[in-house]
Enzyme design. Structure first.
Site, short mmCIF file in Angstrom:
data_model
loop_
_atom_site.label_atom_id
_atom_site.label_comp_id
_atom_site.label_asym_id
_atom_site.label_seq_id
_atom_site.Cartn_x
_atom_site.Cartn_y
_atom_site.Cartn_z
CD GLU A 96 -2.54 -1.35 2.68
OE1 GLU A 96 -2.90 -0.28 3.20
OE2 GLU A 96 -2.86 -2.46 3.12
CD GLU B 83 -7.90 2.38 5.41
OE1 GLU B 83 -7.10 2.21 4.47
OE2 GLU B 83 -7.88 1.72 6.46
#
Ligand SMILES: *[C@@H]1O[C@H](CO)[C@@H](O)[C@H](O)[C@H]1NC(C)=O
Ligand SMILES: *[C@@H]1O[C@H](CO)[C@@H](O)[C@H](O)[C@H]1NC(C)=O
Ligand SMILES: *[C@@H]1O[C@H](CO)[C@@H](O)[C@H](O)[C@H]1NC(C)=O
Ligand SMILES: *[C@@H]1O[C@H](CO)[C@@H](O)[C@H](O)[C@H]1NC(C)=O
Ligand SMILES: *[C@@H]1O[C@H](CO)[C@@H](O)[C@H](O)[C@H]1NC(C)=O
Ligand SMILES: *[C@@H]1O[C@H](CO)[C@@H](O)[C@H](O)[C@H]1NC(C)=O
Ligand SMILES: *[C@@H]1O[C@H](CO)[C@@H](O)[C@H](O)[C@H]1NC(C)=O
Ligand SMILES: *[C@@H]1O[C@H](CO)[C@@H](O)[C@H](O)[C@H]1NC(C)=O
Length: 418
Positions: free
Chosen positions: A221, A333
């Site tokens: 990520e 997020e």
């Protein structure tokens, strides 16, 4: 550029700063545990040079210096240590001990990462500082960083998609799945969303994913994030992350554990991004271009930011990602800790909904994936998903050149998101 000249380092009058620094030292928090001390020693490697990161305005006025010093931590965006590249935290790993970082491999075909959009200036390099050859810049971890962070550098909860009941993370994303993915690339519009509570963050990133979400999920990520608990401030940071067991026991941000290997002497993971976008000003929208690809010879996952190859996640970290990704996600997020029962005020993206469009909502564009033929191709037919569209939403499309993009984000708590 005038501001820059003004902002060349001016030596701080040493008597004043010494007194103030002594005062600061006297009030600094102290470790009670030897565990914290050991962690600090493990994270901060011997350096050949240290760069002090200061907010630009401080160079411009002596008065600001005094005022800011007296308000304690404010003038420091931190310290960057130039650590010999073979001594960085990754090389504590038994698989890497005694070896040297690899040279960047060939990039995927049709690579377009080098170019105008890649205007990425990190705060620590704005006064012309860099690290010497053979070293890598690493953000210094301070005592108060460790005291502040409960679960140091780790995401507190796993992502379990479609069942938000068991997670306090919320997503507004676009994803592709069902093929084999050997990398991904996109432009990420940078903002500085407000993060309302301790323990929360707000980010925009890509995930390359393989494995079972509840058991052995592997991810790499990367993107930007605002995470006051991790960094001690509310500035957007360029970050990396990985896990090989669904966020249970492995993985961490940046270099907070042995894992990611930095190879470039001019880009530090975890460093502040200086340029952020301005709401309702289409001329002041900033993006960073991030490319991740798998070197099919070694199996390592490489990271490029703009035209700079930053480093890699060694293949031995992974089980499922040792072959390829089965899903790639892009998007926002946040963590919602529901202070006093209500939804958090933490913003995602610009803090505005996708509907507001260019200049007002955050976006991710030029979305591409690397296919099994080692070629970067436009990602097609993204699926869009938002946990709670009344709080944060997502709206996608395809641009004139056939590339996917989407807007995403929102304010968090509002009349429709109590
Ligand atoms: C989540 O909660 C809703 C209602 O609150 C329920 O209908 C649903 O079954 C739950 N999902 C899971 C995976 O537990
Ligand atoms: C993931 O693992 C869980 C727990 O072992 C299992 O119940 C589930 O079927 C697995 N899912 C998939 C898609 O393999
Ligand atoms: C955006 O800017 C335009 C022109 O500068 C202005 O008319 C408009 O009211 C602004 N919109 C918002 C939502 O601030
Ligand atoms: C680091 O990146 C810069 C900019 O892309 C490049 O000029 C330089 O050669 C790189 N250095 C190393 C050691 O890879
Ligand atoms: C996951 O990472 C840990 C830490 O590097 C490593 O010890 C372990 O072997 C890895 N597991 C797999 C399945 O790759
Ligand atoms: C939570 O939201 C409700 C309804 O909007 C409001 O009445 C209450 O004051 C809020 N609580 C806090 C602590 O903000
Ligand atoms: C793989 O890429 C090469 C070079 O771009 C191209 O000639 C070839 O047709 C591609 N193969 C497949 C299966 O896409
Ligand atoms: C994308 O979706 C359209 C319509 O559902 C379909 O016709 C097309 O084949 C899909 N493209 C790819 C690359 O899967």
């Amino acid at each position: 550029m005038a501001a820059n000249t003004c902002c060349r380092p001016i030596l701080i009058p040493s008597a004043v700063s010494l007194v103030v620094l002594l005062l600061l030292a006297a009030t600094a928090p102290a470790f009670s545990s030897s565990e914290g001390r050991t962690l600090l020693e493990r994270l901060n490697k011997p350096s050949v040079k240290t760069v002090q990161v200061r907010h630009l305005i401080l160079y411009c006025s002596f008065f600001f210096i005094i005022i800011f010093y007296l308000r304690l931590d404010l003038p420091f965006a931190g310290l960057i240590d130039c650590v010999p590249s073979h001594l960085q935290p990754a090389f504590d790993h038994p698989m890497l001990k005694g070896s040297k970082p690899l040279d960047p491999p060939e990039r995927p075909r049709c690579h377009t990462g080098d170019g105008m959009a890649d205007d990425f200036v990190q705060l620590w390099t704005t006064s012309g500082e860099t690290c010497p050859e053979g070293t890598v810049p690493i953000r210094r971890t301070k005592e108060e960083d460790i005291l502040r962070i409960e679960m140091f550098g780790r995401k507190p909860f796993a992502r379990v998609p479609q069942s938000t009941n068991v997670s306090n993370h919320e997503y507004a994303i676009g994803l592709v799945e069902g093929e084999q993915y050997y990398g991904a690339q996109a432009l990420f519009n940078v903002w500085a969303p407000q993060v309302a509570n301790r323990g929360e963050f707000s980010l925009s990133q890509l995930w390359i994913i393989s494995g079972n979400f509840s058991k052995d999920l592997n991810t790499v990520e990367t993107g930007w994030q605002v995470y006051p608990e991790l960094y001690g401030d509310s500035l957007p940071r360029f970050f990396v992350y990985w896990t090989n067991d669904s966020y249970q026991n492995t993985g961490c941000y940046n270099l907070y554990c042995s894992g990611f290997v930095q190879t470039n002497n001019s880009v530090a993971v975890g460093a502040t991004i200086t340029k952020t976008s301005t709401y309702n000003d289409t001329n002041l929208q900033y993006v960073i271009r991030i490319t991740v690809w798998k070197d099919q010879k070694t199996g390592n996952w490489w990271l490029q930011q703009g035209s700079t190859v930053v480093g890699y996640w060694p293949s031995f970290l992974f089980s499922n990602l040792a072959s390829s990704g089965t899903m790639v996600e892009f998007g926002g997020e946040i963590v919602n800790i529901r202070p006093s029962g209500n939804h958090t005020d933490t913003q995602m993206g610009s803090g505005h909904f996708a509907e507001e469009g260019f200049g007002r909502a955050a976006y991710i564009s030029s979305i591409r994936i690397v296919d099994s033929n080692d070629t970067l191709i436009p990602a097609r037919n993204l699926t869009y998903y938002a946990d709670n569209p009344n709080c944060y939403d997502v709206q996608g499309g395809v641009d004139n050149s056939g590339e996917s993009f989407f807007y995403f984000g929102g304010p968090g708590r509002n009349a429709r998101c109590p």
